[in-house]
Motif scaffolding. Structure first.
Motif, mmCIF file in Angstrom:
data_model
loop_
_atom_site.group_PDB
_atom_site.id
_atom_site.type_symbol
_atom_site.label_atom_id
_atom_site.label_comp_id
_atom_site.label_asym_id
_atom_site.label_seq_id
_atom_site.Cartn_x
_atom_site.Cartn_y
_atom_site.Cartn_z
ATOM 1 N N GLY A 18 0.691 -1.363 -0.147
ATOM 2 C CA GLY A 18 0.193 0.200 0.062
ATOM 3 C C GLY A 18 0.743 1.076 0.144
ATOM 4 N N LYS A 19 2.161 1.173 0.060
ATOM 5 C CA LYS A 19 2.832 2.308 -0.026
ATOM 6 C C LYS A 19 3.338 2.814 -1.361
ATOM 7 C CE LYS A 19 5.622 0.964 3.802
ATOM 8 N NZ LYS A 19 7.119 0.625 4.272
ATOM 9 N N ALA A 20 3.078 4.317 -1.418
ATOM 10 C CA ALA A 20 3.184 4.997 -2.600
ATOM 11 C C ALA A 20 4.892 5.395 -2.783
ATOM 12 C CB ALA A 20 2.322 6.268 -2.845
ATOM 13 N N LYS A 21 4.943 5.355 -4.314
ATOM 14 C CA LYS A 21 6.532 5.844 -4.324
ATOM 15 C C LYS A 21 6.520 6.883 -5.648
ATOM 16 C CE LYS A 21 7.748 2.081 -7.256
ATOM 17 N NZ LYS A 21 8.798 1.084 -7.595
ATOM 18 N N LEU A 22 7.402 7.879 -5.347
ATOM 19 C CA LEU A 22 7.334 8.706 -6.565
ATOM 20 C C LEU A 22 8.262 8.452 -7.567
ATOM 21 C CD1 LEU A 22 6.852 12.109 -4.608
ATOM 22 C CD2 LEU A 22 5.107 10.959 -6.089
ATOM 23 N N VAL A 23 8.304 8.498 -8.921
ATOM 24 C CA VAL A 23 9.087 8.110 -9.875
ATOM 25 C C VAL A 23 9.243 9.302 -10.886
ATOM 26 C CG1 VAL A 23 9.817 6.311 -11.755
ATOM 27 C CG2 VAL A 23 8.682 5.648 -9.611
ATOM 28 N N PRO A 44 0.202 26.365 -22.740
ATOM 29 C CA PRO A 44 1.452 26.081 -23.656
ATOM 30 C C PRO A 44 2.713 27.073 -23.022
ATOM 31 C CG PRO A 44 -0.280 27.564 -24.580
ATOM 32 C CD PRO A 44 -0.806 26.917 -23.164
ATOM 33 N N ASN A 45 2.508 28.184 -22.174
ATOM 34 C CA ASN A 45 3.617 28.893 -21.786
ATOM 35 C C ASN A 45 4.290 28.537 -20.291
ATOM 36 O OD1 ASN A 45 3.326 30.501 -24.244
ATOM 37 N ND2 ASN A 45 1.648 31.457 -23.569
ATOM 38 N N LYS A 46 3.866 27.644 -19.643
ATOM 39 C CA LYS A 46 4.033 27.314 -18.494
ATOM 40 C C LYS A 46 5.351 26.453 -18.471
ATOM 41 C CE LYS A 46 0.891 29.153 -16.076
ATOM 42 N NZ LYS A 46 0.851 30.309 -15.263
ATOM 43 N N GLN A 47 6.311 26.689 -17.706
ATOM 44 C CA GLN A 47 7.431 25.897 -17.638
ATOM 45 C C GLN A 47 7.197 24.804 -16.797
ATOM 46 O OE1 GLN A 47 10.888 27.658 -15.619
ATOM 47 N NE2 GLN A 47 12.370 26.226 -16.143
ATOM 48 N N ILE A 48 7.504 23.498 -17.366
ATOM 49 C CA ILE A 48 7.532 22.227 -16.751
ATOM 50 C C ILE A 48 8.813 21.848 -16.085
ATOM 51 C CG2 ILE A 48 7.145 19.774 -16.911
ATOM 52 C CD1 ILE A 48 5.120 20.369 -19.199
ATOM 53 N N ILE A 49 8.961 21.677 -15.030
ATOM 54 C CA ILE A 49 10.335 21.431 -14.009
ATOM 55 C C ILE A 49 10.759 19.942 -14.171
ATOM 56 C CG2 ILE A 49 11.645 21.797 -11.847
ATOM 57 C CD1 ILE A 49 10.068 24.434 -11.767
ATOM 58 N N LYS A 50 9.627 19.451 -13.734
ATOM 59 C CA LYS A 50 9.486 17.891 -13.598
ATOM 60 C C LYS A 50 8.067 17.345 -13.593
ATOM 61 C CE LYS A 50 10.256 17.339 -8.623
ATOM 62 N NZ LYS A 50 10.899 16.789 -7.631
ATOM 63 N N ILE A 51 8.148 15.802 -13.995
ATOM 64 C CA ILE A 51 6.929 15.468 -13.720
ATOM 65 C C ILE A 51 7.214 13.945 -13.045
ATOM 66 C CG2 ILE A 51 5.115 13.999 -14.987
ATOM 67 C CD1 ILE A 51 5.620 15.815 -17.460
ATOM 68 N N GLU A 52 6.252 13.853 -11.775
ATOM 69 C CA GLU A 52 6.531 12.438 -11.183
ATOM 70 C C GLU A 52 5.238 11.754 -11.367
ATOM 71 O OE1 GLU A 52 9.376 13.742 -7.503
ATOM 72 O OE2 GLU A 52 7.579 14.633 -7.297
ATOM 73 N N SER A 53 5.783 10.449 -11.458
ATOM 74 C CA SER A 53 4.579 9.310 -11.281
ATOM 75 C C SER A 53 4.360 9.002 -10.229
ATOM 76 C CB SER A 53 5.069 8.111 -12.385
ATOM 77 O OG SER A 53 3.796 7.130 -12.282
ATOM 78 N N VAL A 54 3.071 9.044 -9.363
ATOM 79 C CA VAL A 54 2.939 8.309 -8.231
ATOM 80 C C VAL A 54 2.541 6.843 -8.433
ATOM 81 C CG1 VAL A 54 1.260 8.394 -6.445
ATOM 82 C CG2 VAL A 54 1.946 10.387 -7.478
ATOM 83 N N GLU A 55 3.043 6.028 -7.965
ATOM 84 C CA GLU A 55 3.078 4.473 -8.242
ATOM 85 C C GLU A 55 2.672 3.953 -6.820
ATOM 86 O OE1 GLU A 55 6.420 2.852 -10.357
ATOM 87 O OE2 GLU A 55 5.957 4.223 -11.947
ATOM 88 N N ASN A 56 1.299 3.408 -6.883
ATOM 89 C CA ASN A 56 0.877 2.781 -5.779
ATOM 90 C C ASN A 56 0.305 1.294 -5.981
ATOM 91 O OD1 ASN A 56 -0.940 1.836 -3.589
ATOM 92 N ND2 ASN A 56 -0.663 3.768 -2.412
ATOM 93 N N GLN A 57 0.792 0.458 -6.033
ATOM 94 C CA GLN A 57 0.228 -0.938 -6.284
ATOM 95 C C GLN A 57 -1.141 -1.233 -5.984
ATOM 96 O OE1 GLN A 57 1.792 -2.665 -8.915
ATOM 97 N NE2 GLN A 57 -0.176 -3.676 -9.180
#
Length: 123
Positions: A18-23, A44-57
């Motif tokens: 049940g633990k989530a991890k950010l990838v 369209p004009n916003k800067q994307i710094i990073k994208i994290e996937s929340v992975e919780n099986q």
């Protein structure tokens, strides 16, 4: 988008189930590239710094189970899944979401009544 790291046959240590991890996703390859493309359609004009996937099986298994029920009830061709966005101002809210999922009981500032709101557009 689906991630190959999460699937219904995946063996997970029971202590971690049940633990989530950010990838962190690579913005140049799928699925990160797909998220960037979707975001850019309305921001369209916003800067994307990073994208994290929340992975919780555990949450992913719940999703797959609910999806399978809908496929059996409605048929695969009538399944209506959409990519949506959800925004929050507080970082502690994110930890609640990625460990327990979206729950309407945590929303105290609902503009249209109790519930969790999602948006088609990222703006």
């Amino acid at each position: 988008w689906n991630t190959s790291k999460l699937n219904s046959n995946h063996q997970v240590n029971s202590a971690d189930y049940g633990k989530a991890k950010l990838v962190q996703l690579n913005l140049s390859t799928s699925p990160g590239k797909d998220v960037v493309k979707n975001f850019r359609k309305t921001c369209p004009n916003k800067q994307i710094i990073k994208i994290e996937s929340v992975e919780n099986q555990m949450l992913y298994d719940s999703y797959l189970s609910a999806r399978l029920k809908l496929v059996k009830l409605l048929g695969r061709d009538k399944l209506n899944e959409k990519d949506v966005f959800h925004g929050t101002k507080r970082i502690d809210t994110m930890s609640t979401i990625y460990t327990g999922g979206f729950m309407k009981v945590f929303n105290s500032t609902a503009a249209y009544g109790m519930g969790t709101y999602f948006a088609r557009d990222a703006k």
